[in-house]
Write a protein that holds these residues in place. Structure first.
Motif, PDB file in Angstrom:
ATOM      1  N   TRP A 180      -4.659  -6.400  -6.287  1.00  0.00           N
ATOM      2  CA  TRP A 180      -4.209  -7.001  -7.549  1.00  0.00           C
ATOM      3  C   TRP A 180      -3.537  -5.973  -8.452  1.00  0.00           C
ATOM      4  O   TRP A 180      -2.794  -6.327  -9.344  1.00  0.00           O
ATOM      5  N   ASN A 181      -3.807  -4.677  -8.237  1.00  0.00           N
ATOM      6  CA  ASN A 181      -3.171  -3.644  -9.064  1.00  0.00           C
ATOM      7  C   ASN A 181      -2.383  -2.645  -8.217  1.00  0.00           C
ATOM      8  O   ASN A 181      -2.197  -1.507  -8.615  1.00  0.00           O
ATOM      9  N   ASN A 182      -1.948  -3.117  -7.033  1.00  0.00           N
ATOM     10  CA  ASN A 182      -1.140  -2.297  -6.119  1.00  0.00           C
ATOM     11  C   ASN A 182      -1.820  -0.990  -5.738  1.00  0.00           C
ATOM     12  O   ASN A 182      -1.163   0.025  -5.547  1.00  0.00           O
ATOM     13  N   LYS A 209      -5.377   4.724 -11.056  1.00  0.00           N
ATOM     14  CA  LYS A 209      -5.630   4.892 -12.490  1.00  0.00           C
ATOM     15  C   LYS A 209      -5.621   3.560 -13.249  1.00  0.00           C
ATOM     16  O   LYS A 209      -5.817   3.530 -14.450  1.00  0.00           O
ATOM     17  N   ALA A 210      -5.425   2.457 -12.535  1.00  0.00           N
ATOM     18  CA  ALA A 210      -5.260   1.154 -13.196  1.00  0.00           C
ATOM     19  C   ALA A 210      -6.555   0.599 -13.784  1.00  0.00           C
ATOM     20  O   ALA A 210      -6.540  -0.011 -14.847  1.00  0.00           O
ATOM     21  N   ASN A 229      -9.947  -9.262 -15.078  1.00  0.00           N
ATOM     22  CA  ASN A 229      -9.618 -10.686 -15.016  1.00  0.00           C
ATOM     23  C   ASN A 229      -8.721 -10.925 -13.807  1.00  0.00           C
ATOM     24  O   ASN A 229      -7.635 -10.350 -13.716  1.00  0.00           O
ATOM     25  N   LEU A 230      -9.179 -11.779 -12.884  1.00  0.00           N
ATOM     26  CA  LEU A 230      -8.421 -12.088 -11.677  1.00  0.00           C
ATOM     27  C   LEU A 230      -8.216 -13.593 -11.568  1.00  0.00           C
ATOM     28  O   LEU A 230      -9.082 -14.368 -11.984  1.00  0.00           O
ATOM     29  N   LYS A 274     -11.471  -1.410  -3.217  1.00  0.00           N
ATOM     30  CA  LYS A 274     -12.404  -0.309  -2.940  1.00  0.00           C
ATOM     31  C   LYS A 274     -12.700   0.383  -4.260  1.00  0.00           C
ATOM     32  O   LYS A 274     -11.955   0.254  -5.230  1.00  0.00           O
ATOM     33  N   TYR A 275     -13.787   1.139  -4.258  1.00  0.00           N
ATOM     34  CA  TYR A 275     -14.084   2.026  -5.375  1.00  0.00           C
ATOM     35  C   TYR A 275     -13.605   3.422  -5.012  1.00  0.00           C
ATOM     36  O   TYR A 275     -13.612   3.814  -3.844  1.00  0.00           O
TER      37      TYR A 275
END
Length: 98
Positions: free
Chosen positions: A34-36, A40-41, A57-58, A67-68
């Motif tokens: 969702w954030n490519n 750092k997103a 929010n998704l 992943k973390y």
């Protein structure tokens, strides 16, 4: 580690809260499609008890791979809805189904 899902009735959105116990860590991020996969997103905030926590929010009705990143080390969510193989990284990604 844990994931909490809160579906909104007014919008097709789910508030997903990611919680990672990592007392010794300096930085924990959640990255996904969702954030490519931008490291750092989505930084998680460190709480006084040493747990890192953050909400994203998704859009509901989709599945997302993530992943973390704990101090530069990629980790999966143990309580993910599923896992899917990632050829690029040669490892599994966590999956969340909304």
């Amino acid at each position: 580690m844990a994931i909490k899902k809160q579906f909104l009735k007014s919008k097709p959105v789910c508030k997903v809260t990611f919680t990672v116990p990592a007392k010794e860590a300096k930085e924990v991020l959640v990255v996904g499609n969702w954030n490519n996969w931008d490291a750092k997103a989505e930084p998680l905030q460190k709480l006084k008890n040493g747990t890192f926590k953050g909400t994203v929010n998704l859009e509901s009705g989709n599945s997302y791979e993530f992943k973390y990143v704990v101090d530069g080390q990629w980790q999966n969510e143990e309580q993910a809805d599923a896992f899917v193989w990632n050829e690029f990284a040669a490892s599994d990604n966590s999956v969340i189904n909304l």
